[in-house]
Design an enzyme around this catalytic site. Structure first.
Site, mmCIF file in Angstrom:
data_model
loop_
_atom_site.group_PDB
_atom_site.id
_atom_site.type_symbol
_atom_site.label_atom_id
_atom_site.label_comp_id
_atom_site.label_asym_id
_atom_site.label_seq_id
_atom_site.Cartn_x
_atom_site.Cartn_y
_atom_site.Cartn_z
ATOM 1 C CD GLU A 153 -2.516 1.545 2.556
ATOM 2 O OE1 GLU A 153 -2.835 0.548 3.226
ATOM 3 O OE2 GLU A 153 -2.836 2.702 2.846
ATOM 4 C CD GLU A 158 -3.717 8.918 5.105
ATOM 5 O OE1 GLU A 158 -4.518 8.287 5.779
ATOM 6 O OE2 GLU A 158 -2.484 8.757 5.199
#
Ligand SMILES: *[C@@H]1O[C@H](CO)[C@@H](O)[C@H](O)[C@H]1NC(C)=O
Ligand SMILES: *[C@@H]1O[C@H](CO)[C@@H](O)[C@H](O)[C@H]1NC(C)=O
Ligand SMILES: *[C@@H]1O[C@H](CO)[C@@H](O)[C@H](O)[C@H]1NC(C)=O
Length: 264
Positions: A153, A158
């Site tokens: 990942e 973010e």
């Protein structure tokens, strides 16, 4: 209060791809978010595994319902709205939190697989809400069964309620490397770009993270070479760092997302 917007790569079930002999390929053209027709050519609604993850938002949308996944002026809006209901339904994803919001997520139809022969560049312009609450990792275990072999990942951007964007790579399942870079809180658009290249050991992937054309950090994904990854753009809410989330509407805007592959 917390909202989490991100653009992330997540491990996907492996697929078989025939080798291509090409110099550069546009995987997703920069106008893919200009209409629902182009959206549906290159992206699918919701998460690859469905509508729920471990936050309190349920993703809602399809080709005839665009309250939470909306396109206007060549810009995608992911829109989280509080849901009301006497007995809120719970998320089907562990740990099954109550659903407090309807929100939006899309994922790219074509998976991204870095090999020793190729290199991927992913870029786009993002207007992300930064004003709510505090931290929560974008994603992680337990990844639903439809997605195997987590990690890999990597979070190409973010926002977790601080005035930073986070660049994260799950180097291994237990080691996550995060670099925080200041992000203006005025909802202006800024450009993120990530370049993914195999290391010479043909096992690990180097990821260079850029904001507004400037290299901000480099991270490494151990064993990412050959792993098929989903590209996901998501607005998730609340989660493990607390509630209540915002009482009004939260909007995360995205445009000019482009994915190119060079080398193979
Ligand atoms: C589209 O989504 C809406 C909202 O969840 C739902 O009511 C509707 O049945 C869906 N339509 C299709 C064709 O799946
Ligand atoms: C949801 O997943 C994230 C990422 O793995 C994790 O940090 C967080 O604790 C989880 N949230 C809950 C409520 O378990
Ligand atoms: C992450 O993995 C790469 C490749 O295995 C390695 O070179 C690097 O040192 C690791 N970094 C951290 C912080 O664990």
């Amino acid at each position: 209060m917390i909202t989490i917007g991100y653009v992330a790569l997540l491990a996907a079930a492996s697929i078989t791809r025939s080798p291509l002999v090409q110099a550069a390929t546009t995987v997703i053209p920069s106008n893919s978010l200009s209409s629902y027709t182009t959206l549906e050519q290159f992206w699918a609604y919701l998460y690859p595994w469905g509508s729920d993850h471990n936050g309190s938002a349920r993703m809602v949308g399809n080709s005839s319902y665009h309250e939470n996944i909306a396109i206007a002026s060549s810009t995608l809006s992911l829109i989280a709205t509080p849901t009301s209901g006497a007995v809120p339904p719970t998320s089907t994803a562990n740990p099954n939190p109550a659903i407090h919001y309807a929100s939006g997520t899309i994922h790219a139809l074509e998976q991204i697989t870095v090999t020793s022969e190729n290199s991927y560049t992913i870029s786009g312009d993002f207007s992300a809400p930064t004003t709510f609450g505090k931290t929560w990792p974008a994603f992680g275990k337990p990844i639903p069964a439809a997605v195997v072999g987590w990690p890999p990942e990597a979070d190409l951007g973010e926002w977790k309620g601080t005035t930073n964007t986070w660049f994260n790579t799950f180097n291994t399942s237990t080691v996550v490397v995060s670099d925080l870079v200041p992000w203006p809180s005025d909802l202006s658009f800024h450009t993120l770009m990530a370049v993914l290249t195999a290391e010479s050991n043909n096992k690990d992937v180097r990821i260079d993270f850029y904001m507004d054309g400037e290299l901000k950090t480099t991270q490494f994904g151990s064993g990412f070479v050959g792993a098929a990854l989903w590209l996901i753009i998501d607005l998730q809410m609340e989660g493990s760092s607390g509630s209540p989330g915002p009482t009004g509407t939260t909007t995360y805007k995205i445009r000019n997302v482009e994915v190119t592959r060079s080398g193979d």
